[in-house]
Design a protein around this motif. Sequence first.
Motif, PDB file in Angstrom:
ATOM      1  N   PHE A   1      44.468  31.522  40.994  1.00 55.15           N
ATOM      2  CA  PHE A   1      44.684  31.232  42.410  1.00 55.15           C
ATOM      3  C   PHE A   1      44.236  32.415  43.246  1.00 55.15           C
ATOM      4  N   LEU A   2      43.477  32.150  44.305  1.00 60.95           N
ATOM      5  CA  LEU A   2      43.110  33.219  45.228  1.00 60.95           C
ATOM      6  C   LEU A   2      42.950  32.674  46.635  1.00 60.95           C
ATOM      7  N   GLU A   3      43.104  33.562  47.594  1.00 58.08           N
ATOM      8  CA  GLU A   3      42.920  33.185  48.988  1.00 58.08           C
ATOM      9  C   GLU A   3      41.500  33.521  49.424  1.00 58.08           C
ATOM     10  N   GLY A   4      40.967  32.672  50.295  1.00 54.56           N
ATOM     11  CA  GLY A   4      39.552  32.746  50.628  1.00 54.56           C
ATOM     12  C   GLY A   4      39.163  33.801  51.632  1.00 54.56           C
ATOM     13  N   ASP A   5      40.060  34.755  51.913  1.00 53.16           N
ATOM     14  CA  ASP A   5      39.706  35.830  52.839  1.00 53.16           C
ATOM     15  C   ASP A   5      39.738  37.198  52.157  1.00 53.16           C
ATOM     16  N   VAL A   6      39.762  37.206  50.820  1.00 55.03           N
ATOM     17  CA  VAL A   6      39.795  38.466  50.075  1.00 55.03           C
ATOM     18  C   VAL A   6      38.419  38.754  49.486  1.00 55.03           C
ATOM     19  N   PHE A   7      37.857  39.890  49.859  1.00 56.26           N
ATOM     20  CA  PHE A   7      36.574  40.332  49.318  1.00 56.26           C
ATOM     21  C   PHE A   7      36.884  41.343  48.217  1.00 56.26           C
ATOM     22  N   PHE A   8      36.445  41.082  47.002  1.00 60.15           N
ATOM     23  CA  PHE A   8      36.845  41.928  45.879  1.00 60.15           C
ATOM     24  C   PHE A   8      35.689  42.107  44.900  1.00 60.15           C
ATOM     25  N   GLU A   9      35.746  43.216  44.175  1.00 60.49           N
ATOM     26  CA  GLU A   9      34.746  43.453  43.148  1.00 60.49           C
ATOM     27  C   GLU A   9      35.186  42.804  41.833  1.00 60.49           C
ATOM     28  N   ARG A  10      34.255  42.686  40.914  1.00 61.41           N
ATOM     29  CA  ARG A  10      34.491  41.978  39.656  1.00 61.41           C
ATOM     30  C   ARG A  10      35.692  42.532  38.890  1.00 61.41           C
ATOM     31  N   GLU A  11      35.889  43.850  38.918  1.00 54.64           N
ATOM     32  CA  GLU A  11      36.931  44.469  38.117  1.00 54.64           C
ATOM     33  C   GLU A  11      38.317  43.944  38.465  1.00 54.64           C
ATOM     34  N   VAL A  12      38.543  43.543  39.715  1.00 53.32           N
ATOM     35  CA  VAL A  12      39.858  43.025  40.108  1.00 53.32           C
ATOM     36  C   VAL A  12      40.182  41.767  39.299  1.00 53.32           C
ATOM     37  N   LEU A  13      39.259  40.816  39.285  1.00 54.39           N
ATOM     38  CA  LEU A  13      39.470  39.582  38.541  1.00 54.39           C
ATOM     39  C   LEU A  13      39.447  39.835  37.039  1.00 54.39           C
ATOM     40  N   GLU A  14      38.516  40.665  36.594  1.00 57.63           N
ATOM     41  CA  GLU A  14      38.393  40.939  35.162  1.00 57.63           C
ATOM     42  C   GLU A  14      39.676  41.582  34.618  1.00 57.63           C
ATOM     43  N   ARG A  15      40.210  42.537  35.350  1.00 59.97           N
ATOM     44  CA  ARG A  15      41.427  43.210  34.890  1.00 59.97           C
ATOM     45  C   ARG A  15      42.616  42.259  34.888  1.00 59.97           C
ATOM     46  N   THR A  16      42.682  41.396  35.872  1.00 57.39           N
ATOM     47  CA  THR A  16      43.765  40.420  35.912  1.00 57.39           C
ATOM     48  C   THR A  16      43.733  39.518  34.685  1.00 57.39           C
ATOM     49  N   LEU A  17      42.564  38.996  34.368  1.00 56.46           N
ATOM     50  CA  LEU A  17      42.425  38.122  33.201  1.00 56.46           C
ATOM     51  C   LEU A  17      42.623  38.884  31.899  1.00 56.46           C
ATOM     52  N   ARG A  18      42.202  40.129  31.882  1.00 59.00           N
ATOM     53  CA  ARG A  18      42.342  40.955  30.677  1.00 59.00           C
ATOM     54  C   ARG A  18      43.805  41.274  30.383  1.00 59.00           C
ATOM     55  N   THR A  19      44.647  41.268  31.410  1.00 63.12           N
ATOM     56  CA  THR A  19      46.064  41.568  31.240  1.00 63.12           C
ATOM     57  C   THR A  19      46.822  40.418  30.600  1.00 63.12           C
ATOM     58  N   VAL A  20      46.268  39.211  30.690  1.00 63.33           N
ATOM     59  CA  VAL A  20      46.930  38.035  30.143  1.00 63.33           C
ATOM     60  C   VAL A  20      47.064  38.172  28.625  1.00 63.33           C
ATOM     61  N   SER A  21      48.261  37.853  28.126  1.00 64.91           N
ATOM     62  CA  SER A  21      48.529  37.919  26.689  1.00 64.91           C
ATOM     63  C   SER A  21      49.581  36.884  26.334  1.00 64.91           C
ATOM     64  N   ALA A  22      50.019  36.899  25.098  1.00 68.13           N
ATOM     65  CA  ALA A  22      51.043  35.949  24.662  1.00 68.13           C
ATOM     66  C   ALA A  22      52.360  36.152  25.404  1.00 68.13           C
ATOM     67  N   THR A  23      52.608  37.379  25.837  1.00 65.11           N
ATOM     68  CA  THR A  23      53.847  37.680  26.554  1.00 65.11           C
ATOM     69  C   THR A  23      53.645  37.828  28.063  1.00 65.11           C
ATOM     70  N   LYS A  24      52.406  37.910  28.489  1.00 68.21           N
ATOM     71  CA  LYS A  24      52.083  38.037  29.910  1.00 68.21           C
ATOM     72  C   LYS A  24      51.141  36.900  30.299  1.00 68.21           C
ATOM     73  N   LYS A  25      51.710  35.756  30.573  1.00 64.31           N
ATOM     74  CA  LYS A  25      50.904  34.563  30.825  1.00 64.31           C
ATOM     75  C   LYS A  25      50.606  34.345  32.300  1.00 64.31           C
ATOM     76  N   ASN A  26      51.423  34.925  33.152  1.00 66.09           N
ATOM     77  CA  ASN A  26      51.228  34.815  34.599  1.00 66.09           C
ATOM     78  C   ASN A  26      51.054  36.221  35.143  1.00 66.09           C
ATOM     79  N   VAL A  27      49.883  36.492  35.722  1.00 62.96           N
ATOM     80  CA  VAL A  27      49.532  37.863  36.101  1.00 62.96           C
ATOM     81  C   VAL A  27      49.006  37.892  37.528  1.00 62.96           C
ATOM     82  N   ALA A  28      49.579  38.792  38.342  1.00 63.66           N
ATOM     83  CA  ALA A  28      49.138  38.979  39.723  1.00 63.66           C
ATOM     84  C   ALA A  28      48.437  40.314  39.868  1.00 63.66           C
ATOM     85  N   ALA A  29      47.317  40.320  40.545  1.00 65.68           N
ATOM     86  CA  ALA A  29      46.630  41.572  40.864  1.00 65.68           C
ATOM     87  C   ALA A  29      47.382  42.269  41.988  1.00 65.68           C
ATOM     88  N   VAL A  30      47.664  43.559  41.803  1.00 65.98           N
ATOM     89  CA  VAL A  30      48.378  44.336  42.818  1.00 65.98           C
ATOM     90  C   VAL A  30      47.702  45.693  42.972  1.00 65.98           C
TER      91      VAL A  30
END
Length: 273
Positions: free
Chosen positions: A109-138
């Motif tokens: 999920f993302l809002e359409g007014d955020v300009f971000f580089e690839r690492e923001v999304l990549e790091r968010t997805l990379r944080t997902v694991s068996a114990t961390k299934k819901n992850v927010a970029a902060v």
Amino acid sequence: MSNRTRTAVILAAGTGSRLRPYTDSVPKPLVEVNGTPILHNALHQLSELGICEATIVVGYRKESIEQSCGRRFEEVEIEYVHNPIFDRTSSAYSLWLARNTMLAGDTVFLEGDVFFEREVLERTLRTVSATKKNVAAVAAFTEAMSGSAVELAEDHSVSTFVMNQTPAQAQARSLFKTINLTRFSAAALHDRLVPALHRAVESGYHIAYVEQILSLLVESRELQLSAADCSDTRWFEIDSEADLRLAEEIFGLPPALASPGASSVSLAAGARR
């Protein structure tokens, strides 16, 4: 990416009134940062990381967005959902309109007014694991930020949302700013978030923000939300002309100079809500 998330929901329905006169002629998600529309950048980053389907919730000047992005952008197949009362509702209502997409599986999920580089999304997805299934970029709260924030527990999970923060208030508590980019598991969406959105809509609470719904779920311990710390990345939520100018400066610099903490310009990377 090993992560199996393949779907995104992007909110792009608002009027962007604080960004006038730019939004008099185009919707805010199509305002350009150094020649690239905000929404195009988001779709590009999604495509680069294997997200192959996106539902975009549109409202204000929806035809412009549909014409600009089409039914396919790079490797992302696009569907549109129309919010007919975009001028009288907030983000939670728009997200509820995309519930069919979210009920189909894991979703970014993302809002359409955020300009971000690839690492923001990549790091968010990379944080997902068996114990961390819901992850927010902060990101660490800086002097240029205000609005909603989160407090993190020792395990880097979100313990509480704190609304309407000034920089002094947030920094005194070591709060983090949400980047409005979050990955949710299918189970959390089906069992927690979509029902909570539905309850808000059914009760007539159409002006709620997504953060307010998440706050209720986190504080009642119905939803476990982990955090991906993106303090050293480039991102910006664009609400005003001042935001736009600063975003252009941040993304016009080499990444090493524009990362938060490396320059005074980058310290403004953040959101106001």
